[in-house]
Scaffold this active site. Structure first.
Site, PDB file in Angstrom:
ATOM      1  N   ASP A 131      14.748 -36.348   9.412  1.00 18.08           N
ATOM      2  CA  ASP A 131      13.328 -36.562   9.109  1.00 18.08           C
ATOM      3  C   ASP A 131      12.878 -37.941   9.577  1.00 18.08           C
ATOM      4  O   ASP A 131      13.675 -38.720  10.108  1.00 18.08           O
ATOM      5  CB  ASP A 131      13.061 -36.382   7.607  1.00 18.08           C
ATOM      6  N   ASN A 177      13.198 -36.687  -6.675  1.00 19.63           N
ATOM      7  CA  ASN A 177      12.357 -35.529  -7.023  1.00 19.63           C
ATOM      8  C   ASN A 177      13.008 -34.228  -6.549  1.00 19.63           C
ATOM      9  O   ASN A 177      12.374 -33.180  -6.519  1.00 19.63           O
ATOM     10  CB  ASN A 177      10.974 -35.672  -6.382  1.00 19.63           C
ATOM     11  N   HIS A 185      14.034 -33.687  -3.494  1.00 16.77           N
ATOM     12  CA  HIS A 185      13.757 -33.335  -2.096  1.00 16.77           C
ATOM     13  C   HIS A 185      15.023 -33.450  -1.246  1.00 16.77           C
ATOM     14  O   HIS A 185      15.957 -34.173  -1.577  1.00 16.77           O
ATOM     15  CB  HIS A 185      12.588 -34.149  -1.514  1.00 16.77           C
ATOM     16  N   GLU A 245       9.447 -31.638   0.123  1.00 16.50           N
ATOM     17  CA  GLU A 245       9.006 -32.108  -1.185  1.00 16.50           C
ATOM     18  C   GLU A 245       8.868 -30.935  -2.164  1.00 16.50           C
ATOM     19  O   GLU A 245       8.771 -29.773  -1.736  1.00 16.50           O
ATOM     20  CB  GLU A 245       7.655 -32.817  -1.023  1.00 16.50           C
TER      21      GLU A 245
HETATM   22  P1  PGA Z   1      19.092 -42.246  -0.712  1.00 16.19           P
HETATM   23  O1  PGA Z   1      17.904 -41.247  -0.385  1.00 16.19           O
HETATM   24  O2  PGA Z   1      20.295 -41.724  -0.011  1.00 16.19           O
HETATM   25  O3  PGA Z   1      18.631 -43.568  -0.135  1.00 16.19           O
HETATM   26  O4  PGA Z   1      19.251 -42.271  -2.199  1.00 16.19           O
HETATM   27  C1  PGA Z   1      18.031 -39.917  -0.674  1.00 16.19           C
HETATM   28  C2  PGA Z   1      16.774 -39.166  -0.309  1.00 16.19           C
HETATM   29  O5  PGA Z   1      15.677 -39.567  -0.714  1.00 16.19           O
HETATM   30  O6  PGA Z   1      16.888 -38.126   0.333  1.00 16.19           O
END
Ligand code: PGA
Length: 244
Positions: free
Chosen positions: A67, A136, A138, A143
């Site tokens: 992404d 959340n 995701h 989302e």
């Molecule tokens: P993080 O992010 O690995 O920095 O905790 C995870 C995400 O938001 O997909």
């Protein structure tokens, strides 16, 4: 889906990096999709070490970025581009033609999505996808509420992603949208690893594994994947029923 619990972040990152190495040996032209973020950073670093230690030729692997933040330029240290260049592509000298990242600065984001979908289709699908999980639920920028049927798409980021996102983007920039592979890509990937570590991920891991499958909590899609492995450390596992 399987669950694997490791003592710590090092253990799960080492296992994920070893999976990539194994794939590269069995199928040197494999397609790999990786997430950026704090969770997979150590996996990338260990992968670099392993490739160098074993003197492995990975120049035929295809790398897909999961992404990107829309409107965040590639030289911004919060961008996924910046992460991949620094942690993986530069240290390993990956040829440009093997790298496919969304151009989130494009004024034709829909074209970016279709281009990425075509790359994946032409490669015969993703062999291994390694993702993290947001606060959340995701995966990438899929989302809460997203359709499980989506391929690549542009999406309005929800409030949790917007506020957590500020930890990556040190300078003041306006985050609003993301461009991401879809959950249909995840379901169609031959193998998926979802990585999570630390106490702060314990609640979302519990929901991923123990709540009903629902698009209001996108990571629950892992329950549907026959070759999905949730790799977590003891802290992220601490709220699971089987662990109490
Ligand atoms: P993080 O992010 O690995 O920095 O905790 C995870 C995400 O938001 O997909």
């Amino acid at each position: 889906m399987q669950l694997e619990i490791f003592e710590d972040h090092q253990g799960l990152s080492d296992a994920a990096a070893s999976d990539i190495i194994e794939l590269a040996k069995i199928k040197p032209s494999a397609t790999l999709c990786l997430a950026s973020g704090e969770t997979p950073r150590l996996t990338c670093q260990l992968l670099v070490q392993k490739v160098k230690n074993e003197n492995l030729d990975i120049s035929r692997l295809t790398f897909i970025g999961l992404d990107e933040w829309v409107n965040i330029p590639p030289d911004n240290e919060g961008s996924c581009h910046y992460f991949f260049r620094n942690e993986l592509f530069s240290p390993l000298g990956i040829p440009e033609k093997q790298i496919h990242l969304f151009d989130a600065m494009s004024d034709k984001l829909q074209d970016e999505c279709r281009k990425m979908d075509a790359v994946i289709r032409n490669k015969g699908g993703i062999d291994l996808m390694i993702v993290g999980i947001g606060m959340n639920g995701h995966i990438g920028f899929n989302e809460p509420g997203v359709s499980f049927d989506n391929y690549s798409h542009v999406i309005d980021l929800d409030d949790t992603s917007l506020s957590v996102g500020q930890k990556y983007v040190k300078t003041k920039v306006s985050l609003q949208k993301g461009i991401t592979l879809g959950l249909r890509h995840l379901l169609e990937s031959k193998k998926v690893l979802l990585l999570a570590n630390g106490k702060k991920k314990a609640e979302v891991i519990k929901k991923t594994l123990e709540d009903n499958l629902t698009n209001s909590f996108p990571a629950s899609i892992m329950q549907k994947h026959a070759h999905g492995i949730v790799m977590i450390d003891e802290e992220a596992a601490s709220l699971l029923n089987q662990h109490k």
